[in-house]
Write a protein that holds these residues in place. Structure first.
Motif: not given
Length: 350
Positions: A271-290
């Motif tokens: 919840s409320e973790t996508i406020y900064n697009p600079t870090y979408y790559n790392a969030l995507h990495e978490v979701l894709q790998n876990l």
């Protein structure tokens, strides 16, 4: 019975909203008013590549664009559930809403402002900077943001099945999403937040008060506002399902991949973790790998976060361009600042 949280998000470049949430047994009432912007950034998703850049002082960290201040990455650390439950809940004031109990964050902040036992000193720094978010220092986890309650209501209303599922509450803060899944018979629930202070002072105490063997989910809503916690036993079978982690996302991903066997989740809640697009790559990495192949991500967010440019529509475009996940809009809330609920699932899952 109602509960009120007052907080602000201070942002760069443009004005933001200071939200007052009145939480009751029904729907929260959200009011917004303009505040002056300040600094607003997030290191939850800083990449490991950035983290390994060594600064001139010999520290490993990223170099932010706004000045010479160096942002240090936090390695992923697991936190143990305290043996002394009464000690962990000492001086905590408990509130409740939507069938969940949680410690009053204002009381915790007041206590830590006088005696902060954690090296992060996030409360003192937050007060000094007059901001609920300080890049690389404090990521807002001691506040309960309104999208969390939007998602809890949706999961309950839709009867989402958590039974025997492995669940991750990503960027958990108070941990209410993970605790809700625990009450719905999840098999495993892991909580992750950037700050160790948040995990120790907010998330773990919240898990403890919701595993109180003297209370049930059926009568939690009758808990009076501001009731101090009492000494009580805790259901060990519920707590053994929980693990708690702090640190930034890339390090957390590696830690989970290094488990034997590697850890993956059936459901990821955030919840409320996508406020900064600079870090979408790392969030995507978490979701894709876990996330397991047939797993699902439930994400809650404001449509747009002024000042940093993040929000639902930009994140949806990022996901679509990555071509790994399908993304669907589940619900839109138009009261106050527009808020949305999304789901993500792997494209290759039949």
């Amino acid at each position: 019975m109602s509960f009120q949280f007052n907080f602000n998000i201070e942002e760069t470049e443009s004005s933001a909203g200071e939200c007052e949430i009145s939480l009751s047994k029904s729907t929260p009432i959200i009011e917004t008013k303009d505040v002056q912007p300040k600094g607003f950034n997030d290191l939850h998703g800083s990449s490991q590549k950035q983290c390994m850049e060594k600064n001139e002082h010999g520290n490993h960290g990223t170099h932010p664009t706004d000045g010479d201040k160096t942002v240090l990455c936090k390695p992923a650390v697991e936190h143990q559930i305290p043996e002394d439950v009464s000690g962990a809940l000492e001086n905590k004031v408990v509130e409740s809403s939507l069938g969940l109990r949680y410690v009053n964050v204002s009381v915790v902040e007041m206590t830590l402002s006088h005696s902060d036992i954690w090296s992060e000193c996030v409360v003192k720094k937050s007060i000094t900077s007059n901001s609920d978010l300080i890049s690389g220092v404090y990521e807002g986890g001691m506040k309960i943001w309104e999208c969390t309650f939007d998602l809890i209501r949706y999961l309950e209303d839709e009867g989402v099945n958590f039974e025997d599922k492995c669940v991750l509450d990503l960027g958990c803060g108070a941990g209410l999403l993970g605790i809700f899944s625990l009450t719905q018979k999840a098999k495993v629930v892991h909580f992750q937040d950037y700050n160790s202070t948040v995990i120790e002072e907010i998330t773990i105490p919240n898990a403890l008060v919701n595993c109180d063997s003297d209370n049930s989910a059926n009568n939690i809503d009758d808990e009076p506002c501001g009731k101090k916690t009492k000494k009580s036993a805790v259901k060990p079978e519920l707590l053994t399902k929980c693990r708690f982690f702090s640190g930034e996302w890339s390090h957390f991903t590696q830690l989970m991949q290094n488990q034997v066997p590697p850890m993956k989740y059936d459901i990821i809640l955030t919840s409320e973790t996508i406020y900064n697009p600079t870090y979408y790559n790392a969030l995507h990495e978490v979701l894709q790998n876990l996330l397991v192949n047939d797993g699902i991500v439930y994400l809650a967010s404001k449509s747009h976060y002024f000042g940093v440019g993040g929000g639902v529509h930009l994140f949806e475009n990022f996901i679509k361009e990555s071509k790994v996940f399908n993304v669907h809009t589940l619900k839109v809330h138009n009261d106050g600042l527009q808020r949305m609920l999304l789901s993500l699932a792997f494209k290759n899952h039949n």
